[in-house]
Design a protein around this motif. Structure first.
Motif: not given
Length: 370
Positions: A233-234, A79-81, A315-316, A109-114
């Protein structure tokens, strides 16, 4: 002579009387014995009935009534963070405690590419990705992935350090820092700009960064004045910098741009088709657990603990997550409703740019339904 005759009659009378008396006594005794015997018999029957043990169920009956115990399946999950990982928090905790229905090997993961390359190679079985990426993967693998559920609706916002952006038209001549190139954020932003008469790359400059965490320092330093970011992140940026505000809600701008043709669905869960075919029970168990996790994380009662888990899984921070989770539009949608929302969204993207969904719209077999 008469005397002898009388004597004979008397003897006969006495004999008859004795006979009748004996018969009467025998009958009375027999009746008494019957009653006594009957009482003994009843007592014995009652005792036998009371003392007779209940019959044990046969092995066949036991096998039929017992629920089958499903063997845990090892599943590589990613899953993405962001909202997708936040929705899984309860499931992640149950997995760590050995209480999950399957054994999940989790990648955050931090980005979809991962994630994308590992799905194609088969290193991942189930993954949370941007919705348009799911369609791209379907085309790239020739049907090798299926859409199992939607997990995030619109969560994109235009942030500004200042007060000059009041509408999409005000973005003309500006530079926007953003994340999500090649996925839903890029194509959603491009569509909104184009529907408002602005050409990305000409009228508006867009600078893409790999991870959301890169944007906050740029806004803080003043290098970036405008940014496109998703929740949570907002909330994180707004908490860190009081000079930054939400200028535009991209979900609202999307709805205006497409005139109600589709909703803006940001994220989804995909599963490798081969895994789905060979492990249907395990997949369905995952979907049940993920749905329950989303319900727990988004509930008022579960929010505080979910925030703590957000910090635990890096995650945060808990304080930020406490504020962000209610704003993240985390959902769990499957089946026909999932198909209706996703197909409308992908159609809008396809009409704007076929490459945004991998060149072709997915076929019916793209949608996994239990």
């Amino acid at each position: 002579m008469r005397k002898n005759k009388f004597s004979k009659l008397l003897s006969m009378f006495l004999a008859l009387t004795m006979t009748l008396s004996l018969a009467s006594c025998g009958s009375a005794q027999s009746s008494t014995e019957q009653k006594e015997n009957s009482g003994v018999t009843d007592t014995v029957i009652e005792q036998e009935t009371e003392e007779q043990p209940a019959e044990e169920p046969s092995e066949e009956e036991t096998e039929e009534t017992q629920e089958p115990v499903l063997e845990k399946v090892d599943i590589n999950l990613a899953a993405l963070k962001g909202p997708t990982a936040l929705g899984m928090l309860d499931l992640l905790e149950k997995n760590d405690n050995g209480e999950a229905a399957n054994n999940y090997n989790v990648t955050l993961a931090g980005a979809p590419d991962e994630i994308v390359g590992k799905i194609v190679s088969g290193d991942l079985d189930i993954a949370a990705v941007p919705t348009n990426v799911a369609s791209t993967l379907y085309n790239k693998t020739q049907g090798g992935v299926k859409l199992a559920a939607l997990n995030t609706m619109g969560v994109l916002y235009i942030l500004e350090k200042g007060d000059s952006i009041q509408s999409v038209a005000d973005l003309a001549g500006k530079t926007i820092y953003a994340t999500g190139q090649g996925s839903t954020p890029e194509y959603a932003l491009n569509l909104v700009l184009e529907k408002n008469g602005l050409t990305p790359g000409e009228d508006v400059t867009i600078v893409y960064k790999d991870e959301h965490a890169e944007i906050a320092p740029l806004l803080a330093s003043g290098e970036a004045e405008i940014a496109l970011l998703p929740q949570p992140f907002v909330t994180s940026v707004l908490t860190q910098n009081s000079d930054v505000r939400v200028a535009l809600d991209l979900t609202e701008e999307w709805d205006k741009a497409v005139e109600g043709q589709s909703g803006l669905t940001m994220g989804c869960v995909v599963v490798r088709s081969e895994f789905a075919e060979n492990n249907k029970e395990a997949l369905d168990s995952f979907l049940d657990e993920y749905k329950a996790s989303v319900e727990t994380v988004t509930s008022e009662e579960g929010l505080s603990h979910a925030a703590e888990l957000s910090e635990k899984y890096d995650i945060m921070k808990a304080a930020v997550a406490q504020q962000a989770i209610p704003e993240c539009n985390i959902v769990f949608v499957e089946g026909d409703e999932m198909q209706q929302i996703a197909s409308g969204f992908l159609q809008v993207l396809y009409d704007a740019n076929p490459q945004s969904v991998g060149g072709n719209l997915p076929n019916e077999d793209f949608y996994y339904k239990r």
